[in-house]
Scaffold this motif. Structure first.
Motif, PDB file in Angstrom:
ATOM      1  N   LEU A  91      14.874   4.083 107.953  1.00  0.00           N
ATOM      2  CA  LEU A  91      16.122   3.569 108.507  1.00  0.00           C
ATOM      3  C   LEU A  91      16.056   2.060 108.704  1.00  0.00           C
ATOM      4  CD1 LEU A  91      18.932   4.103 109.666  1.00  0.00           C
ATOM      5  CD2 LEU A  91      17.848   4.579 111.884  1.00  0.00           C
ATOM      6  N   LEU A  92      14.915   1.549 109.158  1.00  0.00           N
ATOM      7  CA  LEU A  92      14.799   0.105 109.356  1.00  0.00           C
ATOM      8  C   LEU A  92      14.928  -0.632 108.029  1.00  0.00           C
ATOM      9  CD1 LEU A  92      14.382  -2.152 111.401  1.00  0.00           C
ATOM     10  CD2 LEU A  92      11.912  -1.929 111.051  1.00  0.00           C
ATOM     11  N   ALA A  93      14.330  -0.096 106.961  1.00  0.00           N
ATOM     12  CA  ALA A  93      14.469  -0.705 105.642  1.00  0.00           C
ATOM     13  C   ALA A  93      15.929  -0.695 105.192  1.00  0.00           C
ATOM     14  CB  ALA A  93      13.588   0.020 104.637  1.00  0.00           C
ATOM     15  N   LEU A 108      18.665  -0.545 107.128  1.00  0.00           N
ATOM     16  CA  LEU A 108      19.515  -1.373 107.975  1.00  0.00           C
ATOM     17  C   LEU A 108      19.290  -2.874 107.758  1.00  0.00           C
ATOM     18  CD1 LEU A 108      19.245   0.572 111.370  1.00  0.00           C
ATOM     19  CD2 LEU A 108      21.229   0.489 109.847  1.00  0.00           C
ATOM     20  N   THR A 109      18.078  -3.244 107.389  1.00  0.00           N
ATOM     21  CA  THR A 109      17.753  -4.673 107.257  1.00  0.00           C
ATOM     22  C   THR A 109      17.754  -5.167 105.819  1.00  0.00           C
ATOM     23  OG1 THR A 109      15.369  -4.207 107.131  1.00  0.00           O
ATOM     24  CG2 THR A 109      16.321  -4.602 109.340  1.00  0.00           C
ATOM     25  N   ASN A 110      17.729  -4.248 104.865  1.00  0.00           N
ATOM     26  CA  ASN A 110      17.589  -4.595 103.446  1.00  0.00           C
ATOM     27  C   ASN A 110      16.291  -5.363 103.201  1.00  0.00           C
ATOM     28  OD1 ASN A 110      18.404  -4.533 100.729  1.00  0.00           O
ATOM     29  ND2 ASN A 110      19.377  -6.559 100.882  1.00  0.00           N
ATOM     30  N   CYS A 111      15.260  -4.974 103.943  1.00  0.00           N
ATOM     31  CA  CYS A 111      13.931  -5.568 103.785  1.00  0.00           C
ATOM     32  C   CYS A 111      12.901  -4.462 103.606  1.00  0.00           C
ATOM     33  CB  CYS A 111      13.538  -6.382 105.019  1.00  0.00           C
ATOM     34  SG  CYS A 111      14.526  -7.851 105.336  1.00  0.00           S
ATOM     35  N   THR A 112      11.840  -4.763 102.870  1.00  0.00           N
ATOM     36  CA  THR A 112      10.698  -3.852 102.810  1.00  0.00           C
ATOM     37  C   THR A 112      10.064  -3.772 104.190  1.00  0.00           C
ATOM     38  OG1 THR A 112      10.270  -4.300 100.483  1.00  0.00           O
ATOM     39  CG2 THR A 112       8.410  -3.506 101.786  1.00  0.00           C
ATOM     40  N   VAL A 113       9.676  -2.570 104.596  1.00  0.00           N
ATOM     41  CA  VAL A 113       9.110  -2.345 105.924  1.00  0.00           C
ATOM     42  C   VAL A 113       7.714  -1.745 105.786  1.00  0.00           C
ATOM     43  CG1 VAL A 113       9.321  -1.011 108.073  1.00  0.00           C
ATOM     44  CG2 VAL A 113      11.352  -2.088 107.050  1.00  0.00           C
ATOM     45  N   VAL A 114       6.773  -2.275 106.519  1.00  0.00           N
ATOM     46  CA  VAL A 114       5.424  -1.701 106.613  1.00  0.00           C
ATOM     47  C   VAL A 114       5.225  -1.266 108.061  1.00  0.00           C
ATOM     48  CG1 VAL A 114       2.971  -2.019 106.156  1.00  0.00           C
ATOM     49  CG2 VAL A 114       4.663  -3.374 104.886  1.00  0.00           C
ATOM     50  N   THR A 115       4.846  -0.010 108.260  1.00  0.00           N
ATOM     51  CA  THR A 115       4.665   0.496 109.622  1.00  0.00           C
ATOM     52  C   THR A 115       3.606   1.592 109.620  1.00  0.00           C
ATOM     53  OG1 THR A 115       5.872   1.318 111.560  1.00  0.00           O
ATOM     54  CG2 THR A 115       6.530   2.207 109.405  1.00  0.00           C
ATOM     55  N   ASP A 116       3.438   2.280 110.743  1.00  0.00           N
ATOM     56  CA  ASP A 116       2.448   3.353 110.885  1.00  0.00           C
ATOM     57  C   ASP A 116       1.030   2.840 110.606  1.00  0.00           C
ATOM     58  OD1 ASP A 116       1.473   5.910 111.364  1.00  0.00           O
ATOM     59  OD2 ASP A 116       1.828   6.594 109.305  1.00  0.00           O
ATOM     60  N   PHE A 117       0.661   1.765 111.280  1.00  0.00           N
ATOM     61  CA  PHE A 117      -0.616   1.095 111.002  1.00  0.00           C
ATOM     62  C   PHE A 117      -1.826   1.856 111.529  1.00  0.00           C
ATOM     63  CE2 PHE A 117       2.570  -2.336 111.403  1.00  0.00           C
ATOM     64  CZ  PHE A 117       2.445  -2.902 110.142  1.00  0.00           C
ATOM     65  N   ARG A 118      -1.682   2.545 112.637  1.00  0.00           N
ATOM     66  CA  ARG A 118      -2.863   3.040 113.347  1.00  0.00           C
ATOM     67  C   ARG A 118      -3.470   4.301 112.734  1.00  0.00           C
ATOM     68  NH1 ARG A 118      -3.391  -0.116 117.736  1.00  0.00           N
ATOM     69  NH2 ARG A 118      -1.517  -1.002 118.676  1.00  0.00           N
ATOM     70  N   ARG A 119      -2.652   5.134 112.139  1.00  0.00           N
ATOM     71  CA  ARG A 119      -3.163   6.467 111.771  1.00  0.00           C
ATOM     72  C   ARG A 119      -4.165   6.429 110.624  1.00  0.00           C
ATOM     73  NH1 ARG A 119       1.466  10.952 111.714  1.00  0.00           N
ATOM     74  NH2 ARG A 119       2.571   9.432 110.422  1.00  0.00           N
TER      75      ARG A 119
END
Length: 371
Positions: free
Chosen positions: A126-128, A130-141
Motif C-alpha cells: 500500500l505504501l508503494a 500511495l507514494t509511487n515509490c519503491t518501498v523496502v521494509t520488514d528489515f528485522r525478520r
C-alpha cells in the motif's frame, strides 16, 4: 559505504516510528558515490487515536485481525502523507526517489521466545501504491531467521558512518528504549540497554498530564529513592549478556506499577526522578566493560539534560555529546539509518552486523515492493 560509482546521486527516504509512539521521523538522504548526506528532515505527530491504538496493541494479549489491519492501513496512510508532504517541501519528485526504507511500527518483539519473532506494522504494498515509490521494509525478520535478535539494526549504520573518523566511540540512542553501539579497533557491539524515555513519558502522562519531561526539569526537582531504584535494577533483562534486544513488552507502565507495590509512600515526583536515574544507571552499567572516549547521543532523549547530566557523572571518563557534533541530526539518526539500510538492500549489500545481533552472518535485509 566503501563502494565507488560513477552513477549520479541516488535519493532515499528513511522512515522511523519508534517505541516512544510520538510520531514519524522522516529523512531524505542523498547518496553520491561513497558519500551520504541528509537532504531534508521532517517530523509528523501521530493522530491521537492512532497513538492510543498502537500503544494498546503493544501490550494486548490478543489481536483481532480486523482491528489490526484497520490500524495498519491507517498507519500506512500516515506514512504516505508524511512522504507526500516531505517531497513537496523538499521539491523532490517521487520518480527521483530510488527507494523508501520504512521500518514500520514495532508492536511486538520477542527475541527470546521459542520461536523468536518480531512484528513491525506496515503495509509495504500500500505504501508503494500511495507514494509511487519503491518501498523496502520488514528489515528485522531476515536477521532473526539467521539466528539473530533482529535488533538493534542502527549500529550497522553508526559504524559505517562514524567509525573511520572516530575509532573508539559509542552511539547512544534514547528513544522509548535505550540502545548502544560501541566500537574500537577490535570489536563492534550493540544492544538495547533497557528503558530510556518510555517509562518517564508514561509516568508524566499518567501523573502530571504532560506528554514528556521537557529537558528533564521535572525530574530535577525530586529525589532518588534508592530502595525503588535497586528494585527496578533487578529486572532480569538487565542481567543478560549481549546480544540482546527488548521493548515495551518488558518495560511498560503495568510493570512499573507492579514494582511500586511496596513503595506506596514514594511521591509521584520522586518516582519520576528515580526513573530518570534508572535509565542513567542501566546505561552506565552496560558500559562497564567498555571505555569509549566519546559517546554521541541521538533520539528524543538527547533533550533530557537531566538524564545526560546524571549519565556523565556516572561515566566521567567518556565525553558525552549530541550526535550533531559529528554531523548527524540527533532527532533523525534512525530515520537516516533506515534510508541507508534500504540503499544496502537495493544494492544487494548486507544491512546487519552479526557481532551486534548474533546472526550467523551478514544478510541482505528486507522485502522490496517496486513502485
Amino acid at each position: 559505504m566503501s563502494e565507488a560509482s560513477t552513477n549520479p546521486p541516488e535519493y532515499y527516504i528513511g522512515i522511523m516510528s519508534g517505541t516512544s509512539l510520538d510520531g514519524v521521523d522522516l529523512a531524505i538522504v542523498e547518496c553520491d558515490q561513497n558519500q551520504l548526506s541528509t537532504h531534508f528532515t521532517q517530523f509528523s505527530l501521530f493522530p491521537e487515536q492512532l497513538q492510543k491504538d498502537l500503544a494498546e496493541l503493544t501490550l494486548a494479549e490478543q489481536w483481532h485481525p480486523d482491528h489490526y489491519f484497520k490500524i495498519e492501513t491507517e498507519l500506512t496512510q500516515v506514512y504516505a502523507n508524511a512522504v507526500e508532504a516531505a517531497l513537496v517541501s523538499a521539491r523532490v519528485e517521487p520518480g527521483n526517489i530510488t527507494a523508501i526504507g520504512c521500518h514500520g511500527q514495532t508492536v511486538r518483539h520477542r527475541a527470546f521466545t521459542k520461536p523468536a519473532y518480531t512484528v513491525q506494522m506496515i503495509n509495504g504494498s500500500l505504501l508503494a501504491e500511495l507514494t509511487n515509490c519503491t518501498v523496502v521494509t520488514d528489515f528485522r525478520r531476515r536477521d532473526m531467521a539467521a539466528g539473530g535478535q533482529g535488533a538493534p539494526l542502527a549500529p550497522a549504520f553508526h559504524y559505517a558512518a562514524l567509525s573511520a573518523q572516530h575509532p573508539n566511540a559509542a552511539v547512544l540512542n534514547l528513544g522509548g528504549i535505550a540502545n548502544l553501539t560501541i566500537w574500537d579497533q577490535e570489536r563492534l557491539i550493540g544492544f538495547d540497554s533497557g528503558p530510556a524515555n518510555g517509562l518517564t513519558d508514561a509516568w508524566m502522562q499518567t501523573r502530571f498530564n504532560k506528554p514528556r519531561d521537557e529537558g528533564g526539569e521535572q525530574a530535577r526537582q525530586g529525589n532518588i529513592n534508592q530502595g525503588l531504584l535497586e528494585q527496578l535494577l533487578k529486572h532480569p533483562y538487565l542481567q543478560l549478556p549481549a546480544p540482546k534486544s527488548t521493548g515495551r513488552e518488558e518495560f511498560n507502565l503495568p510493570w512499573l506499577e507492579s514494582q511500586l507495590a511496596s513503595y506506596n509512600d514514594v511521591s509521584d515526583q520522586d518516582v519520576l526522578t528515580t526513573l530518570a536515574e534508572f535509565t542513567a544507571v542501566s546505561i552506565a552499567e552496560s558500559l562497564k566493560n567498555s571505555k569509549p572516549t566519546h559517546m554521541y547521543v541521538c533520539g528524543g532523549g538527547v533533550n533530557n539534560l537531566y538524564i545526560l547530566e546524571r549519565l556523565q557523572r556516572l561515566i566521567p571518563q567518556t565525553v558525552i555529546a549530541p550526535s550533531s557534533e559529528v554531523g548527524v541530526d540527533p532527532d533523525f539518526m534512525e530515520a537516516i539509518a533506515f534510508a541507508w539500510i534500504a540503499r544496502q538492500t537495493i544494492h544487494l549489500q548486507p544491512g546487519n552486523q552479526p557481532s551486534v545481533t548474533g546472526a550467523h552472518g551478514p544478510r541482505i535485509l528486507g522485502a522490496i515492493y517496486p513502485r
